[in-house]
Design a protein around this motif. Sequence first.
Motif, PDB file in Angstrom:
ATOM      1  N   ASN A  86       0.619  -1.015   0.058  1.00  0.00           N
ATOM      2  CA  ASN A  86       0.167   0.047   0.126  1.00  0.00           C
ATOM      3  C   ASN A  86       0.891   1.333  -0.009  1.00  0.00           C
ATOM      4  O   ASN A  86       1.400   1.739   1.170  1.00  0.00           O
ATOM      5  N   THR A  87       1.060   1.814  -1.357  1.00  0.00           N
ATOM      6  CA  THR A  87       1.971   3.077  -1.299  1.00  0.00           C
ATOM      7  C   THR A  87       1.070   4.137  -1.753  1.00  0.00           C
ATOM      8  O   THR A  87       1.758   5.248  -2.057  1.00  0.00           O
ATOM      9  N   GLY A  88      -0.171   3.898  -1.951  1.00  0.00           N
ATOM     10  CA  GLY A  88      -1.082   5.265  -2.326  1.00  0.00           C
ATOM     11  C   GLY A  88      -2.079   5.445  -1.444  1.00  0.00           C
ATOM     12  O   GLY A  88      -2.210   4.619  -0.499  1.00  0.00           O
ATOM     13  N   PRO A  89      -2.784   6.665  -1.562  1.00  0.00           N
ATOM     14  CA  PRO A  89      -3.873   6.839  -0.546  1.00  0.00           C
ATOM     15  C   PRO A  89      -4.913   5.793  -0.535  1.00  0.00           C
ATOM     16  O   PRO A  89      -5.227   5.099  -1.450  1.00  0.00           O
ATOM     17  N   ILE A  90      -5.693   5.545   0.725  1.00  0.00           N
ATOM     18  CA  ILE A  90      -6.623   4.653   0.748  1.00  0.00           C
ATOM     19  C   ILE A  90      -8.029   5.685   0.707  1.00  0.00           C
ATOM     20  O   ILE A  90      -8.071   6.421   1.698  1.00  0.00           O
ATOM     21  N   HIS A  91      -8.944   5.193   0.008  1.00  0.00           N
ATOM     22  CA  HIS A  91     -10.039   6.060  -0.045  1.00  0.00           C
ATOM     23  C   HIS A  91     -11.131   5.306   1.150  1.00  0.00           C
ATOM     24  O   HIS A  91     -11.567   4.220   1.258  1.00  0.00           O
ATOM     25  N   LEU A  92     -11.704   6.341   1.659  1.00  0.00           N
ATOM     26  CA  LEU A  92     -12.548   6.024   2.828  1.00  0.00           C
ATOM     27  C   LEU A  92     -14.058   5.936   2.363  1.00  0.00           C
ATOM     28  O   LEU A  92     -14.405   6.774   1.792  1.00  0.00           O
ATOM     29  N   PRO A  93     -15.051   5.207   3.108  1.00  0.00           N
ATOM     30  CA  PRO A  93     -16.415   5.393   2.682  1.00  0.00           C
ATOM     31  C   PRO A  93     -16.951   6.692   2.665  1.00  0.00           C
ATOM     32  O   PRO A  93     -17.848   7.025   1.913  1.00  0.00           O
ATOM     33  N   ASP A  94     -16.384   7.679   3.585  1.00  0.00           N
ATOM     34  CA  ASP A  94     -17.169   8.850   3.639  1.00  0.00           C
ATOM     35  C   ASP A  94     -16.509  10.038   2.480  1.00  0.00           C
ATOM     36  O   ASP A  94     -16.855  11.170   2.474  1.00  0.00           O
ATOM     37  N   GLY A  95     -15.878   9.440   1.763  1.00  0.00           N
ATOM     38  CA  GLY A  95     -15.470  10.058   0.505  1.00  0.00           C
ATOM     39  C   GLY A  95     -13.708  10.625   0.787  1.00  0.00           C
ATOM     40  O   GLY A  95     -13.055  11.205  -0.141  1.00  0.00           O
ATOM     41  N   GLY A  96     -13.423  10.533   1.948  1.00  0.00           N
ATOM     42  CA  GLY A  96     -11.997  10.981   2.339  1.00  0.00           C
ATOM     43  C   GLY A  96     -11.191  10.301   1.898  1.00  0.00           C
ATOM     44  O   GLY A  96     -11.218   8.918   1.521  1.00  0.00           O
TER      45      GLY A  96
END
Length: 144
Positions: A86-96
Motif C-alpha cells: 500500500n503506497t497510495g492513498p486509501i479511499h474511505l467510505p465517507d469520501g475522504g
Amino acid sequence: MGEAREVMDRLTDALTEHPDLKAVAELYAEDAVASTPDEGALHGREDIVEYWRQMTEAVPDARFESLHSYEVGDTAIDEGVYHGRNTGPIHLPDGGTMPATGKEIRIRGVDIATVKDGRITDYRLYFDEMEFLGQLGLLPDGPS
C-alpha cells in the motif's frame, strides 16, 4: 478457452501486471453490476472503473497469484491471492482519504465474472475485509 475465461484473464492483467484503466473499462458492459465487500453494489461501468482506480492507486504494484480458475458457460471464476504494498492513498467510505500505510498486503479472494458479447455484465468479488484492514494496520488493538 472460452469467452468468459479470456475476458477474466484480460481483466486480471489490466488490474495487475499491466495496469490500464481504459482496458478495464472496455471489459465491462455499460450497464454492468458489480458487488464488492468494501463498497457493496456498484452500478454501471463508470462506478466499477472508479472502484478499480482507487484500488490500483492504493496498491499500484499489485499482483494476483492464481490458485484455481474455472469457466462454466458464460461465467469465469478465479480464486487466488492479491498481494502488493500500500503506497497510495486509501479511499474511505465517507469520501475522504488517508495516507498510505506502506504495509504489505496478501489477501485471498474469489472473483466471479459473467460475460455476454465480450463484456462483463455481472461481477462479484469476495475477500475478507477485516483481514485486509488488519494487514494495513487499520484495526484497533484487541483487549489486552
